[in-house]
Design a protein around this motif. Structure first.
Motif, PDB file in Angstrom:
ATOM      1  N   ASP A   1      22.752  53.143 -19.214  1.00 35.17           N
ATOM      2  CA  ASP A   1      22.921  54.077 -20.322  1.00 35.17           C
ATOM      3  C   ASP A   1      21.803  53.865 -21.337  1.00 35.17           C
ATOM      4  OD1 ASP A   1      23.584  51.875 -21.874  1.00 35.17           O
ATOM      5  OD2 ASP A   1      25.743  52.248 -21.765  1.00 35.17           O
ATOM      6  N   SER A   2      21.849  54.621 -22.430  1.00 33.53           N
ATOM      7  CA  SER A   2      20.750  54.614 -23.392  1.00 33.53           C
ATOM      8  C   SER A   2      20.641  53.311 -24.173  1.00 33.53           C
ATOM      9  CB  SER A   2      20.907  55.786 -24.366  1.00 33.53           C
ATOM     10  OG  SER A   2      22.176  55.743 -24.994  1.00 33.53           O
ATOM     11  N   THR A   3      21.656  52.452 -24.092  1.00 33.15           N
ATOM     12  CA  THR A   3      21.577  51.153 -24.747  1.00 33.15           C
ATOM     13  C   THR A   3      20.966  50.097 -23.846  1.00 33.15           C
ATOM     14  OG1 THR A   3      23.764  50.377 -24.019  1.00 33.15           O
ATOM     15  CG2 THR A   3      23.688  51.736 -26.011  1.00 33.15           C
ATOM     16  N   GLY A   4      20.736  50.444 -22.600  1.00 35.71           N
ATOM     17  CA  GLY A   4      20.208  49.492 -21.642  1.00 35.71           C
ATOM     18  C   GLY A   4      21.270  48.798 -20.831  1.00 35.71           C
ATOM     19  N   LYS A   5      22.525  49.140 -21.038  1.00 35.80           N
ATOM     20  CA  LYS A   5      23.608  48.519 -20.281  1.00 35.80           C
ATOM     21  C   LYS A   5      23.621  49.046 -18.852  1.00 35.80           C
ATOM     22  CE  LYS A   5      28.644  48.092 -20.070  1.00 35.80           C
ATOM     23  NZ  LYS A   5      29.930  48.495 -20.698  1.00 35.80           N
ATOM     24  N   VAL A   6      23.642  48.132 -17.895  1.00 35.77           N
ATOM     25  CA  VAL A   6      23.719  48.520 -16.485  1.00 35.77           C
ATOM     26  C   VAL A   6      25.166  48.869 -16.164  1.00 35.77           C
ATOM     27  CG1 VAL A   6      23.393  47.795 -14.102  1.00 35.77           C
ATOM     28  CG2 VAL A   6      21.767  47.066 -15.851  1.00 35.77           C
ATOM     29  N   LYS A   7      25.401  50.139 -15.840  1.00 33.58           N
ATOM     30  CA  LYS A   7      26.759  50.594 -15.551  1.00 33.58           C
ATOM     31  C   LYS A   7      27.127  50.359 -14.082  1.00 33.58           C
ATOM     32  CE  LYS A   7      27.619  54.654 -17.572  1.00 33.58           C
ATOM     33  NZ  LYS A   7      27.373  56.063 -18.022  1.00 33.58           N
ATOM     34  N   ARG A   8      26.161  50.621 -13.202  1.00 32.22           N
ATOM     35  CA  ARG A   8      26.387  50.422 -11.769  1.00 32.22           C
ATOM     36  C   ARG A   8      25.060  50.110 -11.091  1.00 32.22           C
ATOM     37  NH1 ARG A   8      29.500  55.005 -12.746  1.00 32.22           N
ATOM     38  NH2 ARG A   8      31.751  54.751 -12.501  1.00 32.22           N
ATOM     39  N   GLY A   9      25.171  49.566  -9.900  1.00 28.67           N
ATOM     40  CA  GLY A   9      23.991  49.318  -9.092  1.00 28.67           C
ATOM     41  C   GLY A   9      24.375  49.252  -7.633  1.00 28.67           C
ATOM     42  N   ILE A  10      23.471  49.721  -6.775  1.00 27.66           N
ATOM     43  CA  ILE A  10      23.727  49.639  -5.342  1.00 27.66           C
ATOM     44  C   ILE A  10      22.446  49.172  -4.661  1.00 27.66           C
ATOM     45  CG2 ILE A  10      23.249  52.124  -5.094  1.00 27.66           C
ATOM     46  CD1 ILE A  10      25.169  52.106  -2.698  1.00 27.66           C
ATOM     47  N   LYS A  11      22.564  48.117  -3.856  1.00 28.36           N
ATOM     48  CA  LYS A  11      21.405  47.517  -3.210  1.00 28.36           C
ATOM     49  C   LYS A  11      21.100  48.202  -1.878  1.00 28.36           C
ATOM     50  CE  LYS A  11      21.428  42.878  -5.213  1.00 28.36           C
ATOM     51  NZ  LYS A  11      20.066  43.021  -5.746  1.00 28.36           N
ATOM     52  N   TYR A  12      19.828  48.223  -1.530  1.00 30.48           N
ATOM     53  CA  TYR A  12      19.413  48.715  -0.222  1.00 30.48           C
ATOM     54  C   TYR A  12      18.321  47.804   0.324  1.00 30.48           C
ATOM     55  CZ  TYR A  12      16.579  51.125  -3.787  1.00 30.48           C
ATOM     56  OH  TYR A  12      15.844  51.427  -4.909  1.00 30.48           O
ATOM     57  N   SER A  13      18.419  46.515  -0.003  1.00 32.28           N
ATOM     58  CA  SER A  13      17.351  45.567   0.313  1.00 32.28           C
ATOM     59  C   SER A  13      17.153  45.361   1.812  1.00 32.28           C
ATOM     60  CB  SER A  13      17.622  44.220  -0.347  1.00 32.28           C
ATOM     61  OG  SER A  13      18.889  43.728   0.033  1.00 32.28           O
ATOM     62  N   GLU A  14      18.155  45.681   2.602  1.00 39.15           N
ATOM     63  CA  GLU A  14      17.999  45.462   4.040  1.00 39.15           C
ATOM     64  C   GLU A  14      17.139  46.540   4.681  1.00 39.15           C
ATOM     65  OE1 GLU A  14      21.130  48.574   3.743  1.00 39.15           O
ATOM     66  OE2 GLU A  14      20.532  46.787   2.619  1.00 39.15           O
ATOM     67  N   ASP A  15      16.707  47.514   3.917  1.00 41.52           N
ATOM     68  CA  ASP A  15      16.021  48.666   4.494  1.00 41.52           C
ATOM     69  C   ASP A  15      14.838  49.062   3.618  1.00 41.52           C
ATOM     70  OD1 ASP A  15      15.596  50.573   6.354  1.00 41.52           O
ATOM     71  OD2 ASP A  15      17.258  51.873   5.785  1.00 41.52           O
ATOM     72  N   LEU A  16      13.977  48.102   3.297  1.00 40.19           N
ATOM     73  CA  LEU A  16      12.897  48.365   2.354  1.00 40.19           C
ATOM     74  C   LEU A  16      11.900  49.403   2.862  1.00 40.19           C
ATOM     75  CD1 LEU A  16      12.071  44.831   0.919  1.00 40.19           C
ATOM     76  CD2 LEU A  16      13.214  46.727  -0.220  1.00 40.19           C
ATOM     77  N   GLY A  17      11.836  49.605   4.178  1.00 40.06           N
ATOM     78  CA  GLY A  17      10.957  50.631   4.716  1.00 40.06           C
ATOM     79  C   GLY A  17      11.422  52.030   4.387  1.00 40.06           C
ATOM     80  N   ARG A  18      12.636  52.155   3.880  1.00 43.64           N
ATOM     81  CA  ARG A  18      13.184  53.463   3.512  1.00 43.64           C
ATOM     82  C   ARG A  18      13.582  53.409   2.032  1.00 43.64           C
ATOM     83  NH1 ARG A  18      14.751  56.504   8.149  1.00 43.64           N
ATOM     84  NH2 ARG A  18      14.382  55.385  10.068  1.00 43.64           N
ATOM     85  N   ARG A  19      12.589  53.324   1.186  1.00 41.79           N
ATOM     86  CA  ARG A  19      12.834  53.144  -0.243  1.00 41.79           C
ATOM     87  C   ARG A  19      13.088  54.475  -0.932  1.00 41.79           C
ATOM     88  NH1 ARG A  19       9.402  53.369  -4.595  1.00 41.79           N
ATOM     89  NH2 ARG A  19       7.586  53.551  -3.245  1.00 41.79           N
ATOM     90  N   PRO A  20      14.229  54.634  -1.591  1.00 40.89           N
ATOM     91  CA  PRO A  20      14.483  55.852  -2.355  1.00 40.89           C
ATOM     92  C   PRO A  20      13.533  55.958  -3.549  1.00 40.89           C
ATOM     93  CG  PRO A  20      16.516  54.653  -1.930  1.00 40.89           C
ATOM     94  CD  PRO A  20      15.388  53.740  -1.581  1.00 40.89           C
ATOM     95  N   TYR A  21      13.158  57.169  -3.891  1.00 44.43           N
ATOM     96  CA  TYR A  21      12.322  57.389  -5.059  1.00 44.43           C
ATOM     97  C   TYR A  21      12.535  58.823  -5.541  1.00 44.43           C
ATOM     98  CZ  TYR A  21       8.970  60.374  -2.569  1.00 44.43           C
ATOM     99  OH  TYR A  21       8.386  61.415  -1.897  1.00 44.43           O
ATOM    100  N   THR A  22      12.159  59.098  -6.781  1.00 39.22           N
ATOM    101  CA  THR A  22      12.327  60.433  -7.326  1.00 39.22           C
ATOM    102  C   THR A  22      11.059  60.868  -8.043  1.00 39.22           C
ATOM    103  OG1 THR A  22      13.678  61.836  -8.789  1.00 39.22           O
ATOM    104  CG2 THR A  22      13.396  59.535  -9.445  1.00 39.22           C
ATOM    105  N   THR A  23      10.672  62.122  -7.874  1.00 40.49           N
ATOM    106  CA  THR A  23       9.526  62.710  -8.552  1.00 40.49           C
ATOM    107  C   THR A  23       9.915  64.100  -9.025  1.00 40.49           C
ATOM    108  OG1 THR A  23       8.602  63.803  -6.598  1.00 40.49           O
ATOM    109  CG2 THR A  23       7.965  61.503  -6.961  1.00 40.49           C
TER     110      THR A  23
END
Length: 415
Positions: free
Chosen positions: A156-178
Motif C-alpha cells: 500500500d501507499s505506506t509501504g506495508k506489504v499486504k501480500r506476496g507470492i513467490k515464483y523462485s522455482e521458475d526464474l526463467g519465466r519471470r512476470p513483468y509489467t509494461t
C-alpha cells in the motif's frame, strides 16, 4: 501378451487371477491412461483459434502531434530511466506513475497539473538485493504491485506489504509489467505477462511457452495461460521473434499481437479464441521460420532485422480502436552498413477488428508510452532537451476535425 504370467482355468479357458500380476497389470493400465491423459492435455493446451477474415481498408488514418504538451519535473536523484509507466484513477483525479530504474524509485504525479504527489525509493518498501529486474503497476494508492526476480508483492501507499507470492522455482519465466503488456485484473485474479526467456534453438521450448500468469494472491497460486500461435508451433524464429504484447478490450477479452504473426488474437483465455486478419500493407512476403543451424551460424539480431515483424497492440477505449505496431524488414545492405533500424508503421483497427488505416511513423513517436485518457485525449512521451523533465505531447487522429497541426509542421518546429 496381455495374459503372460497368469494361470488359466482349464475348463473355462479364462485366466485365473494372480494377485501380484494383477496388480502389475493394473499399474501398467494406470500408467498408460495417465500418459494418454497427459498427452491429450498437452495437445489441448495449445490454443487453436478460429480465423475470421475482414477485408482491410488502408485509409489515411494516423496520429499527429499537436501543440498541446504536458511536462513533469523529475524529483532530485531521478534519472529518466523510465519503465512500467501507467495511469490510474483515484476518486475524480487521474494520476501517472512510473518506475525509474536509475534511482529504483516510484514516482506518482497528478497527470493534468504535473504536480509530484509521492516519490518513494523502492528499497524502503521491498528489502531485496535484486531490484534491477523490477517492474511496477500502481492500481491505486493502496494497491501497488511490484514484481522482483523472485516475488510478486502487493503493497500500500505506506509501504506495508499486504501480500506476496513467490515464483523462485521458475526464474526463467519471470512476470513483468509494461505500458504495452500491462497488469490486468478480472475478479480476484491478476494477469501478468511472462518475460520471454527461452532457448530460441529449441522448438520444444517454444511450443511449451505460455505468455501469461494468472495469480491468485489469496490462495497463493499461479497458473500459466495462452500458448504461442501456430507459426511458433511449426518452426524456429529466433529470440527477437518470441515477443508479444497485449491489451484488454471493452468486452473484457485479451487481444494479443505476436512478433512473427500477421494475425491478431482475441481470447477470453477459456473457450473463446479468434484470429483476425492484421497484416501490414508494407509486408510483401511471408515471415519465414529458420533452421537451428542458421540460428547457430547467424547473429540473432540479423535474423530478426531481415524479416518483417510486429510489435505491441493497444486499445483506445474512448473510440474503441486498436493500434498495432508493424516493423518493416531491412535490406541486407542497410543492415551491413548499420544505417538505422526497422521502419515502423501503426495499423489502426475499428471495434470489429477491421483495418481502417495504416501510416508510417518516425523515431520521435514513442508507441511504448501511448496513454489514453477518459476524455478521449491521447498523449505520448516526446523527446525533451531538458534532462530533468518528462514531456508528453497530445496526439489527434487525422479523421478528428479538431487536429491543429500536421506531423511535418511539428517536426519542422521541433528540430
Amino acid at each position: 501378451m496381455l495374459y503372460q504370467g497368469l494361470e488359466f482355468d482349464a475348463e473355462s479357458q479364462c485366466p485365473k487371477r494372480n494377485n501380484k500380476n494383477d496388480k502389475m497389470r493394473n499399474l501398467a493400465k494406470f500408467i498408460i491412461i495417465c500418459s494418454v491423459f497427459i498427452s491429450c492435455h498437452k495437445k489441448e493446451s495449445v490454443v487453436r483459434a478460429d480465423y475470421r477474415y475482414i477485408a482491410p481498408v488502408y485509409g489515411d488514418i494516423r496520429l499527429n502531434p499537436t501543440e498541446d504538451t504536458l511536462c513533469f519535473i523529475l524529483a532530485e536523484h531521478t534519472y529518466k530511466r523510465i519503465e512500467s509507466l501507467n495511469l490510474f484513477k483515484n476518486r475524480d483525479s487521474t494520476y501517472m506513475s512510473f518506475y525509474d530504474r536509475g534511482s529504483k524509485s516510484i514516482s506518482m504525479y497528478n497527470f493534468y497539473s504535473g504536480r509530484l504527489i509521492k516519490r518513494v525509493p523502492l528499497y524502503t518498501w521491498i528489502r531485496s538485493s535484486k531490484l534491477d529486474k523490477v517492474s511496477v503497476f500502481v492500481k491505486n494508492f493502496d494497491s501497488i504491485y511490484i514484481t522482483t526476480m523472485t516475488t510478486l508483492f502487493l503493497v500500500d501507499s505506506t509501504g506495508k506489504v499486504k501480500r506476496g507470492i513467490k515464483y523462485s522455482e521458475d526464474l526463467g519465466r519471470r512476470p513483468y509489467t509494461t505500458t504495452t503488456s500491462p497488469m490486468l485484473f478480472r475478479g480476484n485474479m491478476v494477469y501478468i505477462a511472462v518475460k520471454p526467456a527461452i532457448n530460441d534453438k529449441s522448438l520444444d521450448a517454444q511450443r511449451r511457452w505460455r505468455t501469461l500468469y494468472e495469480f491468485d494472491m489469496n490462495n497463493q497460486t499461479k497458473t500459466p495461460y495462452y500458448s504461442l500461435p501456430d507459426i511458433y508451433q511449426n518452426g524456429l524464429l529466433g529470440y527477437a521473434f518470441v515477443d508479444y504484447g497485449y491489451c484488454m478490450n471493452n468486452r473484457g477479452n485479451f487481444v494479443f499481437s505476436f512478433a512473427a504473426d500477421p494475425n491478431i488474437y482475441e481470447t477470453d483465455l477459456a473457450n473463446y479464441h479468434v484470429a483476425y486478419f492484421g497484416r501490414s500493407k508494407f509486408q510483401k512476403g511471408e515471415i519465414e521460420t529458420v533452421s537451428k543451424e542458421q540460428l547457430q551460424k547467424e547473429d540473432g539480431y540479423k535474423v530478426y532485422s531481415l524479416r518483417d515483424s510486429y510489435g505491441e497492440i493497444l486499445f483506445d477505449p474512448y473510440r474503441k480502436r486498436y493500434l498495432r505496431l508493424a516493423k518493416q524488414k531491412m535490406s541486407e545492405a542497410d543492415f551491413q552498413s548499420k544505417s538505422g533500424r526497422k521502419k515502423r508503421s501503426i495499423i489502426v483497427f475499428d471495434e470489429t477488428f477491421k483495418i481502417i488505416g495504416e501510416s508510417g511513423i518516425n523515431d520521435d513517436f514513442s508507441f511504448n508510452f501511448l496513454l489514453f485518457l477518459d476524455d478521449g485525449a491521447i498523449y505520448t512521451m516526446a523527446k525533451s532537451r531538458d534532462g530533468h523533465e518528462l514531456r508528453f505531447v497530445r496526439l489527434l487522429y487525422t479523421d478528428d476535425k479538431s487536429a491543429k497541426m500536421t506531423l511535418t509542421q511539428y517536426q519542422r518546429e521541433n528540430k
